[in-house]
Design a protein around this motif. Structure first.
Motif, PDB file in Angstrom:
ATOM      1  N   LEU A  73      40.515  43.900  37.910  1.00  0.00           N
ATOM      2  CA  LEU A  73      39.478  42.924  38.227  1.00  0.00           C
ATOM      3  C   LEU A  73      39.673  41.583  37.526  1.00  0.00           C
ATOM      4  CD1 LEU A  73      36.336  45.256  38.247  1.00  0.00           C
ATOM      5  CD2 LEU A  73      37.618  44.372  40.197  1.00  0.00           C
ATOM      6  N   SER A  74      40.625  41.505  36.611  1.00  0.00           N
ATOM      7  CA  SER A  74      40.845  40.244  35.882  1.00  0.00           C
ATOM      8  C   SER A  74      40.996  39.030  36.798  1.00  0.00           C
ATOM      9  CB  SER A  74      42.075  40.361  34.980  1.00  0.00           C
ATOM     10  OG  SER A  74      41.884  41.377  34.035  1.00  0.00           O
ATOM     11  N   PRO A  75      41.766  39.133  37.899  1.00  0.00           N
ATOM     12  CA  PRO A  75      41.929  37.956  38.760  1.00  0.00           C
ATOM     13  C   PRO A  75      40.650  37.541  39.485  1.00  0.00           C
ATOM     14  CG  PRO A  75      43.640  39.604  39.189  1.00  0.00           C
ATOM     15  CD  PRO A  75      42.605  40.266  38.341  1.00  0.00           C
ATOM     16  N   HIS A  76      39.646  38.439  39.508  1.00  0.00           N
ATOM     17  CA  HIS A  76      38.429  38.171  40.278  1.00  0.00           C
ATOM     18  C   HIS A  76      37.219  37.855  39.392  1.00  0.00           C
ATOM     19  CE1 HIS A  76      40.680  39.820  43.663  1.00  0.00           C
ATOM     20  NE2 HIS A  76      40.927  40.900  42.926  1.00  0.00           N
ATOM     21  N   LYS A  77      37.376  38.025  38.087  1.00  0.00           N
ATOM     22  CA  LYS A  77      36.209  37.924  37.199  1.00  0.00           C
ATOM     23  C   LYS A  77      35.495  36.582  37.281  1.00  0.00           C
ATOM     24  CE  LYS A  77      37.758  39.289  33.174  1.00  0.00           C
ATOM     25  NZ  LYS A  77      37.724  39.672  31.748  1.00  0.00           N
ATOM     26  N   GLU A  78      36.246  35.493  37.348  1.00  0.00           N
ATOM     27  CA  GLU A  78      35.607  34.177  37.363  1.00  0.00           C
ATOM     28  C   GLU A  78      34.815  33.961  38.653  1.00  0.00           C
ATOM     29  OE1 GLU A  78      34.402  31.077  35.162  1.00  0.00           O
ATOM     30  OE2 GLU A  78      35.707  32.719  34.532  1.00  0.00           O
ATOM     31  N   ASN A  79      35.370  34.393  39.782  1.00  0.00           N
ATOM     32  CA  ASN A  79      34.633  34.295  41.040  1.00  0.00           C
ATOM     33  C   ASN A  79      33.374  35.146  41.021  1.00  0.00           C
ATOM     34  OD1 ASN A  79      36.401  32.518  42.251  1.00  0.00           O
ATOM     35  ND2 ASN A  79      37.595  34.109  43.290  1.00  0.00           N
ATOM     36  N   ILE A  80      33.504  36.348  40.448  1.00  0.00           N
ATOM     37  CA  ILE A  80      32.353  37.249  40.343  1.00  0.00           C
ATOM     38  C   ILE A  80      31.269  36.615  39.476  1.00  0.00           C
ATOM     39  CG2 ILE A  80      31.574  39.460  39.408  1.00  0.00           C
ATOM     40  CD1 ILE A  80      34.338  40.606  40.219  1.00  0.00           C
ATOM     41  N   ARG A  81      31.683  36.042  38.343  1.00  0.00           N
ATOM     42  CA  ARG A  81      30.718  35.431  37.418  1.00  0.00           C
ATOM     43  C   ARG A  81      30.012  34.251  38.066  1.00  0.00           C
ATOM     44  NH1 ARG A  81      31.151  32.556  31.537  1.00  0.00           N
ATOM     45  NH2 ARG A  81      32.676  31.235  32.570  1.00  0.00           N
TER      46      ARG A  81
END
Length: 211
Positions: free
Chosen positions: A156-164
């Motif tokens: 999930l590291s590549p998606h964390k900023e979008n999720i946040r």
């Protein structure tokens, strides 16, 4: 009512006259009467408006083929998704429960039961927005939120900023007070064996006049 009837019965028989009082019997009747009065008084008193409120949320879903994996309103590419009555967004369900818990309100399963066909396939941002509305109605704003998503795969590291960013928008909050972490489960139990995905969240709410 039973206490009053018992006391009236004693009075009608002259039980409170001279030399007729039975102190132990009278105490046995009066004690529960006093306790009932205290309980009724406490229930009638207004709940305190606390300066801060803290809530914890947790959710877990089975992973299965044929479902989308949606986390924080973001579609995450993966071979499996969450089995659920709604869209199965484990993060939004967890944050919703954390806010409801901080407000001491019924949980997500009570407000949006999976037995109600109305919520079949529903987007989980509906649940979160209702929790935010209730938070505002009760006079609180988000202080900060800390979430931990637990999944062996996908990374999930590549998606964390979008999720946040997505989560912050739904909460009407600055991203600086919303934290999203992701961990594996070291290949242990259903989480580590890629059979499920879980999430924890802790939220602090602040009374509006203090924020």
């Amino acid at each position: 009512t039973k206490c009053k009837m018992a006391l009236q019965s004693l009075r009608s028989r002259g039980a409170f006259g001279p030399a007729r009082v039975a102190p132990k019997a009278l105490a046995r009747i009066q004690r529960p009467c006093r306790a009932a009065t205290v309980v009724a008084s406490a229930a009638a008193s207004k709940a305190p408006t606390l300066p801060y409120r803290v809530g914890h949320g947790f959710d877990l879903h089975r992973l299965a083929e044929g479902y989308k994996l949606i986390i924080g309103g973001i579609d995450i590419p993966h071979t499996k998704g969450c089995e659920a009555h709604s869209d199965g967004d484990v993060l939004l369900h967890t944050v919703t429960d954390a806010i409801l818990g901080a407000l001491c309100l019924p949980d997500i399963g009570q407000l949006f039961p999976d037995t109600d066909p109305k919520w079949k396939g529903a987007r989980s941002d509906i649940f979160l927005k209702e929790a935010v509305r209730l938070m505002d109605e009760k006079g609180y704003v988000l202080g900060n939120l800390d979430c931990t998503i637990i999944a062996q795969k996908p990374k999930l590291s590549p998606h964390k900023e979008n999720i946040r960013n997505s989560l912050s928008t739904m909460l009407n909050a600055d991203p600086s007070v919303v934290n999203v972490k992701a961990k594996t489960h070291e290949k242990v139990d259903s989480l580590g064996e890629e059979r499920s995905i879980g999430c924890h969240a802790v939220v602090m709410l602040i009374r509006k006049d203090l924020a």
